[in-house]
Scaffold this active site. Structure first.
Site, PDB file in Angstrom:
ATOM      1  N   LEU A   1     -14.585  16.650  12.791  1.00  0.00           N
ATOM      2  CA  LEU A   1     -13.843  17.491  13.731  1.00  0.00           C
ATOM      3  C   LEU A   1     -12.463  16.867  13.897  1.00  0.00           C
ATOM      4  CD1 LEU A   1     -16.376  18.338  16.617  1.00  0.00           C
ATOM      5  CD2 LEU A   1     -15.656  19.821  14.740  1.00  0.00           C
ATOM      6  N   ASP A   2     -11.425  17.698  13.816  1.00  0.00           N
ATOM      7  CA  ASP A   2     -10.078  17.201  14.048  1.00  0.00           C
ATOM      8  C   ASP A   2      -9.956  16.625  15.456  1.00  0.00           C
ATOM      9  OD1 ASP A   2      -9.371  18.108  11.541  1.00  0.00           O
ATOM     10  OD2 ASP A   2      -8.504  19.988  12.286  1.00  0.00           O
ATOM     11  N   ARG A   3      -8.948  15.804  15.639  1.00  0.00           N
ATOM     12  CA  ARG A   3      -8.731  15.200  16.949  1.00  0.00           C
ATOM     13  C   ARG A   3      -8.653  16.258  18.053  1.00  0.00           C
ATOM     14  NH1 ARG A   3      -3.393  11.657  18.849  1.00  0.00           N
ATOM     15  NH2 ARG A   3      -4.195  11.099  20.919  1.00  0.00           N
TER      16      ARG A   3
ATOM     17  N   THR B   1      -9.883  19.293  18.083  1.00  0.00           N
ATOM     18  CA  THR B   1     -11.010  20.217  18.144  1.00  0.00           C
ATOM     19  C   THR B   1     -12.107  19.629  19.015  1.00  0.00           C
ATOM     20  OG1 THR B   1     -10.526  21.027  15.925  1.00  0.00           O
ATOM     21  CG2 THR B   1     -12.714  21.491  16.790  1.00  0.00           C
TER      22      THR B   1
ATOM     23  N   HIS C   1      -8.504  21.503   8.212  1.00  0.00           N
ATOM     24  CA  HIS C   1      -7.727  22.501   8.963  1.00  0.00           C
ATOM     25  C   HIS C   1      -8.046  23.933   8.499  1.00  0.00           C
ATOM     26  CE1 HIS C   1      -4.272  19.435   9.976  1.00  0.00           C
ATOM     27  NE2 HIS C   1      -5.460  19.047  10.385  1.00  0.00           N
TER      28      HIS C   1
END
Length: 316
Positions: free
Chosen positions: A146-148, A150, A255
């Protein structure tokens, strides 16, 4: 924890069992290697790693893979419990935990893995601390990313075998694990549902850590990326039209959701990397949340379903 001399002549190392079983009558007379690969569908890569470190045991004694076993003997597989990061008392919201895995509800802004730009204070640092506090081996293996920015549900394996069984790049993992996301996109999407199948480029690794996230772009020669979406609601936020969108990924590119919704002309609220400055709408992070997580448990085949409340809905 037991210390054994590695069978390949390496230095002594502390090993901790992560799988064990009792030999059944129909397994008697087979080699340890045969029983392990048949019973657990262990990859040969992981098996070779265990064997090289002396982590293949029968009744508490290190053996080689060709050793023949008998009914009632106990087979154990062990590896060094090297932590992936330093232990730090980082608060991690745990939704579910058992001896094999952890499900966390990651807040937006928390980094998952330590990196050059974020050497500490990450989710992994917090989980290493959590496991050591419980007297457990500090294995921490996030199954997906998970992106930072998200938020939402993240699955973490507590040993190498569970990680291998659930890893989404493996066939078994793709069959055992699924996720869906909720996003808040700028504008009102015209179609109630659809599929975005647009390849995404993969920038070459930078020689040094970039100052910020590297944007990905739609690229016909890029890696296959498929996103399925459904519009759950169209509404307004701060005078701007927005759409609440439910999404599922058929691939896992960096992304991907952000790139695909921007490709449709509807970047995420808060996403100024892929949208205009006015996309921020006073949000520090893109409005993207891992809402649901379902899996077939790798130990026992129980089916589990988790849901996490959407932090940016209803919009305020």
């Amino acid at each position: 924890m037991i210390t054994w001399q590695a069978l390949d002549g390496g230095a002594r190392t502390a090993l901790v069992p992560f799988l064990s079983c009792t030999v059944q009558p129909d397994e008697a007379g087979r080699s340890v290697r045969d029983v392990v690969l048949r019973r657990w569908h262990l990859s040969r890569t992981l098996f070779r790693r265990v064997k090289a470190l002396g982590g293949l045991w029968v009744d508490g004694q290190p053996v080689r893979g060709h050793r023949v076993v008998q009914t009632g003997e106990r087979i154990e597989l062990a590896l060094p419990p090297h932590p992936p990061a330093a232990a730090e008392p980082v608060a991690v919201p745990i939704v579910y935990e058992d001896p094999w895995l952890v499900v966390v509800d990651k807040p937006a802004g928390m980094v998952v893995h330590p990196s050059r730009g974020h050497p500490g204070g990450t989710l992994v640092n917090g989980l290493v601390h959590h496991r050591l506090q419980r007297g457990e081996p500090p294995w921490v293996h996030p199954v997906h990313r998970l992106d930072r920015g998200t938020s939402g549900l993240l699955l973490v394996a507590k040993n190498p075998y569970v990680h291998e069984r659930l890893a989404p790049h493996r066939l078994a993992g793709r069959q055992r694990l699924g996720r869906s996301y909720v996003a808040l996109a700028l504008g009102h999407l015209a179609a109630p549902s659809g599929v975005v199948s647009v390849p995404i480029d993969e920038p070459p690794p930078a020689p040094r850590q970039p100052a910020g996230p590297v944007p990905r772009r739609p690229d016909p020669s890029g890696r296959t990326a498929v996103t399925r979406y459904r519009v759950a609601r169209r509404t307004w936020l701060e005078g701007q039209p927005v759409s609440l969108v439910v999404l599922r990924l058929a691939s896992g590119r960096t992304h991907q959701i952000r790139v695909h919704l921007a490709f449709l002309g509807h970047p995420l609220v808060g996403d100024t990397l892929y949208g205009p400055p006015e996309a921020a709408l006073q949000r520090p992070w893109p409005a993207l949340h891992a809402r649901k997580l379902w899996l077939v448990h790798p130990m026992g085949d129980r089916r589990l379903l988790f849901k996490a409340p959407v932090p940016f809905w209803p919009p305020v």
